[in-house]
Design a protein around this motif. Structure first.
Motif, PDB file in Angstrom:
ATOM      1  N   ILE A  44      25.409   9.062  45.699  1.00 49.59           N
ATOM      2  CA  ILE A  44      24.580   8.124  44.943  1.00 49.59           C
ATOM      3  C   ILE A  44      23.129   8.518  45.161  1.00 49.59           C
ATOM      4  O   ILE A  44      22.664   8.610  46.298  1.00 49.59           O
ATOM      5  CB  ILE A  44      24.824   6.668  45.391  1.00 49.59           C
ATOM      6  CG1 ILE A  44      26.262   6.260  45.071  1.00 49.59           C
ATOM      7  CG2 ILE A  44      23.824   5.723  44.726  1.00 49.59           C
ATOM      8  CD1 ILE A  44      26.634   4.868  45.535  1.00 49.59           C
ATOM      9  N   GLU A  45      22.427   8.734  44.061  1.00 48.38           N
ATOM     10  CA  GLU A  45      21.021   9.158  44.116  1.00 48.38           C
ATOM     11  C   GLU A  45      20.109   7.931  44.130  1.00 48.38           C
ATOM     12  O   GLU A  45      20.373   6.940  43.442  1.00 48.38           O
ATOM     13  CB  GLU A  45      20.721  10.009  42.886  1.00 48.38           C
ATOM     14  CG  GLU A  45      19.369  10.665  42.919  1.00 48.38           C
ATOM     15  CD  GLU A  45      19.201  11.576  41.721  1.00 48.38           C
ATOM     16  OE1 GLU A  45      18.679  11.111  40.688  1.00 48.38           O
ATOM     17  OE2 GLU A  45      19.611  12.745  41.821  1.00 48.38           O
ATOM     18  N   THR A  46      19.060   8.011  44.927  1.00 56.11           N
ATOM     19  CA  THR A  46      18.104   6.906  45.015  1.00 56.11           C
ATOM     20  C   THR A  46      16.722   7.369  44.573  1.00 56.11           C
ATOM     21  O   THR A  46      16.471   8.562  44.431  1.00 56.11           O
ATOM     22  CB  THR A  46      17.991   6.377  46.460  1.00 56.11           C
ATOM     23  OG1 THR A  46      17.519   7.422  47.311  1.00 56.11           O
ATOM     24  CG2 THR A  46      19.320   5.842  46.962  1.00 56.11           C
ATOM     25  N   ARG A  47      15.859   6.401  44.397  1.00 55.36           N
ATOM     26  CA  ARG A  47      14.440   6.629  44.101  1.00 55.36           C
ATOM     27  C   ARG A  47      13.638   5.833  45.120  1.00 55.36           C
ATOM     28  O   ARG A  47      14.138   4.884  45.702  1.00 55.36           O
ATOM     29  CB  ARG A  47      14.082   6.125  42.695  1.00 55.36           C
ATOM     30  CG  ARG A  47      14.946   6.680  41.595  1.00 55.36           C
ATOM     31  CD  ARG A  47      14.414   8.034  41.171  1.00 55.36           C
ATOM     32  NE  ARG A  47      14.965   8.392  39.870  1.00 55.36           N
ATOM     33  CZ  ARG A  47      15.869   9.312  39.688  1.00 55.36           C
ATOM     34  NH1 ARG A  47      16.367   9.961  40.704  1.00 55.36           N
ATOM     35  NH2 ARG A  47      16.299   9.621  38.482  1.00 55.36           N
ATOM     36  N   ARG A  48      12.397   6.213  45.311  1.00 54.93           N
ATOM     37  CA  ARG A  48      11.510   5.473  46.209  1.00 54.93           C
ATOM     38  C   ARG A  48      10.295   5.010  45.428  1.00 54.93           C
ATOM     39  O   ARG A  48       9.710   5.754  44.662  1.00 54.93           O
ATOM     40  CB  ARG A  48      11.052   6.340  47.373  1.00 54.93           C
ATOM     41  CG  ARG A  48      12.123   6.556  48.391  1.00 54.93           C
ATOM     42  CD  ARG A  48      11.503   6.863  49.750  1.00 54.93           C
ATOM     43  NE  ARG A  48      12.550   6.964  50.745  1.00 54.93           N
ATOM     44  CZ  ARG A  48      12.927   5.963  51.521  1.00 54.93           C
ATOM     45  NH1 ARG A  48      12.348   4.812  51.426  1.00 54.93           N
ATOM     46  NH2 ARG A  48      13.879   6.132  52.396  1.00 54.93           N
ATOM     47  N   ALA A  49       9.922   3.747  45.659  1.00 54.98           N
ATOM     48  CA  ALA A  49       8.725   3.173  45.049  1.00 54.98           C
ATOM     49  C   ALA A  49       8.031   2.328  46.103  1.00 54.98           C
ATOM     50  O   ALA A  49       8.588   1.319  46.544  1.00 54.98           O
ATOM     51  CB  ALA A  49       9.090   2.322  43.836  1.00 54.98           C
ATOM     52  N   ASP A  50       6.869   2.771  46.525  1.00 54.96           N
ATOM     53  CA  ASP A  50       6.098   2.038  47.540  1.00 54.96           C
ATOM     54  C   ASP A  50       6.941   1.661  48.752  1.00 54.96           C
ATOM     55  O   ASP A  50       6.899   0.528  49.227  1.00 54.96           O
ATOM     56  CB  ASP A  50       5.461   0.785  46.934  1.00 54.96           C
ATOM     57  CG  ASP A  50       4.363   1.113  45.939  1.00 54.96           C
ATOM     58  OD1 ASP A  50       3.706   2.159  46.116  1.00 54.96           O
ATOM     59  OD2 ASP A  50       4.177   0.339  44.990  1.00 54.96           O
ATOM     60  N   GLY A  51       7.751   2.584  49.230  1.00 54.35           N
ATOM     61  CA  GLY A  51       8.560   2.360  50.420  1.00 54.35           C
ATOM     62  C   GLY A  51       9.890   1.677  50.170  1.00 54.35           C
ATOM     63  O   GLY A  51      10.691   1.548  51.078  1.00 54.35           O
ATOM     64  N   MET A  52      10.124   1.220  48.945  1.00 59.00           N
ATOM     65  CA  MET A  52      11.408   0.589  48.618  1.00 59.00           C
ATOM     66  C   MET A  52      12.393   1.654  48.168  1.00 59.00           C
ATOM     67  O   MET A  52      12.035   2.569  47.440  1.00 59.00           O
ATOM     68  CB  MET A  52      11.256  -0.408  47.462  1.00 59.00           C
ATOM     69  CG  MET A  52      10.497  -1.644  47.800  1.00 59.00           C
ATOM     70  SD  MET A  52      10.436  -2.776  46.383  1.00 59.00           S
ATOM     71  CE  MET A  52       9.468  -1.829  45.220  1.00 59.00           C
TER      72      MET A  52
END
Length: 73
Positions: A44-52
């Motif tokens: 499962i691929e994730t993304r990061r946005a401002d530490g989330m």
């Protein structure tokens, strides 16, 4: 559409584009530890946005739709 994909469609709100880990756990029924294992293994691929850490809706659909169906007893 597979039954897994159809079931996921019913649980993921159309308006939500991405999910935090706890939201993905609630939406999919996959446990938090197991979800992190799938992420670490590259399933499962994730993304990061401002530490989330975020998982795109389409990524959850892709993963679950690709799971093999269970055999009927």
């Amino acid at each position: 559409m597979t039954s897994a994909a159809k079931h996921l469609e019913e649980r993921l709100p159309d308006w939500k584009l991405a999910y935090r880990i706890d939201e993905a756990v609630a939406a999919t029924g996959i446990g938090r530890t197991k979800l992190y294992q799938f992420i670490k293994a590259g399933k499962i691929e994730t993304r990061r946005a401002d530490g989330m850490v975020l998982i795109l809706r389409e990524e959850l659909q892709r993963y679950l739709a690709g799971l093999p169906p269970t055999r009927k007893a």
